[in-house]
Design an enzyme around this catalytic site. Structure first.
Site, PDB file in Angstrom:
ATOM      1  N   TYR A   1     104.122 -87.833 -48.418  1.00  0.00           N
ATOM      2  CA  TYR A   1     103.236 -87.909 -47.253  1.00  0.00           C
ATOM      3  C   TYR A   1     102.766 -86.505 -46.901  1.00  0.00           C
ATOM      4  CZ  TYR A   1     101.706 -88.859 -42.430  1.00  0.00           C
ATOM      5  OH  TYR A   1     100.972 -88.963 -41.269  1.00  0.00           O
TER       6      TYR A   1
ATOM      7  N   ASP B   1     104.085 -78.688 -49.731  1.00  0.00           N
ATOM      8  CA  ASP B   1     104.032 -79.160 -48.351  1.00  0.00           C
ATOM      9  C   ASP B   1     105.460 -79.096 -47.803  1.00  0.00           C
ATOM     10  OD1 ASP B   1     103.877 -80.411 -45.955  1.00  0.00           O
ATOM     11  OD2 ASP B   1     102.873 -82.231 -46.679  1.00  0.00           O
TER      12      ASP B   1
ATOM     13  N   LYS C   1     106.579 -79.153 -37.875  1.00  0.00           N
ATOM     14  CA  LYS C   1     107.885 -79.599 -37.369  1.00  0.00           C
ATOM     15  C   LYS C   1     108.755 -78.434 -36.852  1.00  0.00           C
ATOM     16  CE  LYS C   1     107.341 -84.041 -39.386  1.00  0.00           C
ATOM     17  NZ  LYS C   1     106.823 -84.526 -40.654  1.00  0.00           N
TER      18      LYS C   1
HETATM   19  C1  LIG Z   1     105.243 -84.856 -40.841  1.00  0.00           C
HETATM   20  C2  LIG Z   1     104.627 -84.420 -42.091  1.00  0.00           C
HETATM   21  C3  LIG Z   1     103.267 -84.063 -42.168  1.00  0.00           C
HETATM   22  C4  LIG Z   1     102.322 -84.267 -41.027  1.00  0.00           C
HETATM   23  O1  LIG Z   1     102.617 -83.480 -39.928  1.00  0.00           O
HETATM   24  P1  LIG Z   1     102.072 -83.961 -38.485  1.00  0.00           P
HETATM   25  O2  LIG Z   1     102.466 -82.845 -37.581  1.00  0.00           O
HETATM   26  O3  LIG Z   1     102.767 -85.255 -38.207  1.00  0.00           O
HETATM   27  O4  LIG Z   1     100.617 -84.127 -38.607  1.00  0.00           O
HETATM   28  C5  LIG Z   1     102.789 -83.531 -43.356  1.00  0.00           C
HETATM   29  N1  LIG Z   1     103.584 -83.380 -44.412  1.00  0.00           N
HETATM   30  C6  LIG Z   1     104.890 -83.715 -44.390  1.00  0.00           C
HETATM   31  C7  LIG Z   1     105.729 -83.475 -45.602  1.00  0.00           C
HETATM   32  C8  LIG Z   1     105.439 -84.268 -43.243  1.00  0.00           C
HETATM   33  O5  LIG Z   1     106.710 -84.657 -43.238  1.00  0.00           O
END
Ligand SMILES: *Cc1c(COP(=O)(O)O)cnc(C)c1O
Length: 433
Positions: free
Chosen positions: A145, A238, A266
């Site tokens: 994701y 990511d 995060k």
């Molecule tokens: C949570 C998440 C996102 C998106 O971040 P948001 O602040 O929710 O937009 C992107 N990549 C990874 C791996 C994530 O866990």
């Protein structure tokens, strides 16, 4: 356990908000609850709902709360920052200090831009890779994701999996045709596409955690590093979840593999809205006003969020030798004990973990290595597991395809208590097997 207020608020929420929630996994739909619990407050490892039930929390806001909820020093910093104003539309001193901490900590980052969410960070990093390589196509892996921008919302795990579908409607075919999805770990397919020399970037969660936790293979990441270099594509890690989690410098420090760009979120906001993308100076300098890749934001580098992030990262840096050891040990302890329980009750399940993250896949597989494996899980068993924990004051992620997060605030006693309740859940599962 009385959850009347949560039910009442949820009913009302459904009248005004689609599905009653602002992010789908919060609806607790896949675990067959009438209503989610509505959070009232949280401190340390614990969270209270609107009926004043107390839960030991393994959601941890889906990642940001690595130090537990609302640590005093973050609260203090934020209170101080708020007194000076909430947003100026001008640069501030603290955002430079936060950027400096990030550059010092994360191996690939020579320059960094702040955003308001992880979604924006990945969206911008992909745009940047396209500008730099002058190519359009990108590769992502099934079940990873990367936020909810169009180009990345294909076979993207997380909340979509939880809701039982894989791709979002409303994304133009013209966008989809430039996103190539490959099963995580598949070298042959990856190489085949890289060899076309049409790939701008490969974006990957170096530790996939949005289809449940996949214990990443260093070997695969090393392969991605070498072959992207060979074929003129960029490698984007990511690290929105793994950044400042598995090590101060994230998965790239943990595995000693340096991507060209990476994204953060995060943890770096300490519970407030922040994301970031950064990497090699030569690439980052293409961003406006230096170059012609556009990225902006009314609240980018917002002073309140930046202060929370600054306090969090400073604390992590100062205590890095103790904290990362602590959460690693706690995770290992919990996982080992859960494995014993799995054997004792002959549960078809496998626990997979990385420091401070784990998932119990209720699958017959020995290892879950990609999306297809993850989908072999018995979600009915997961539902029993989740509900037993909830009714006994433990908040697990309400989806088979998400991670449990362990924070520095989780005590040994908390973990032991958790194991007792997990045993109860396994007994129930054993009865229906
Ligand atoms: C949570 C998440 C996102 C998106 O971040 P948001 O602040 O929710 O937009 C992107 N990549 C990874 C791996 C994530 O866990």
């Amino acid at each position: 356990m009385k959850q009347e207020n949560s039910k009442k608020y949820f009913e009302e929420a459904c009248q005004y908000i689609p599905g009653g929630v602002n992010s789908p996994v919060r609806a607790f739909q896949s675990v067959h609850r009438e209503a989610p619990i509505f959070a009232k407050k949280a401190k340390g490892a614990y969270l209270w709902d609107e009926d004043d039930n107390r839960y030991l929390d393994y959601i941890c806001s889906w990642g940001p709360m690595i130090l537990g909820h609302n640590p005093d020093f973050v609260l203090q910093g934020v209170q101080e920052a708020i007194l000076s104003g909430s947003s100026f539309g001008l640069p501030t001193k603290k955002e430079v200090e936060l950027a400096k901490l990030i550059v010092q900590s994360v191996p690939c980052i020579e320059k960094v831009r702040l955003t308001t969410s992880g979604t924006e960070a990945t969206m911008s990093a992909v745009r940047l890779s396209r500008a730099y390589t002058k190519r359009n196509k990108i590769i992502k892996f099934e079940g990873c994701y990367h936020g909810h921008s169009d180009a990345l919302l294909v076979k993207s795990g997380s909340g979509l999996l939880t809701q039982g579908f894989q791709d979002s409607n409303g994304i133009p075919q013209s966008v989809l045709q430039d996103t190539i999805t490959i099963p995580f770990g598949n070298k042959e397919k990856t190489l085949e596409y890289l060899q076309t020399k049409e790939i701008a970037c490969i974006i990957v969660e170096p530790i996939p955690a949005n289809m449940g936790v996949i214990e990443s293979q260093k070997d695969f990441l090393q392969f991605l590093r070498e072959e992207t270099q060979n074929y003129g594509s960029l490698l984007i890690f990511d690290e929105v979840i793994s950044g400042f989690r598995v090590a101060l410098g994230g998965a790239q420090e943990y595995f000693k593999i340096t991507p060209d760009l990476c994204t953060l979120g995060k943890i770096i906001g300490g519970g407030y809205p922040v994301g970031a993308f950064g990497g090699k100076e030569e690439i980052m300098n293409l961003i406006a006003p230096l170059g012609q890749v556009y990225h902006a934001g009314t609240l980018s580098g917002n002073p309140i969020s930046v202060r929370a992030g600054y306090e969090t990262l400073s604390y992590l840096m100062q205590h890095k030798s103790s904290i990362y050891l602590d959460i690693t040990k706690k995770t290992e302890f919990l996982v080992k004990e859960i494995e014993k329980l799995i054997q004792k009750y002959e549960i078809p399940a496998v626990v997979q973990s990385m420091p401070s993250l784990f998932t119990i896949f209720f699958s017959e597989k020995e290892k879950v290595t990609n999306l297809e494996d993850a989908l072999s899980s018995n979600v009915d068993f997961f539902t029993i597991y989740f509900n037993t924990l909830l009714e006994n004051g433990i908040l697990a992620p309400p989806s088979q395809f998400e991670a449990h997060f362990i924070s520095h605030a989780h005590s040994e006693d908390d973990l032991k208590k958790t194991l007792k309740v997990i045993e109860l859940a396994f007994q129930k599962i054993h009865e229906v097997m």
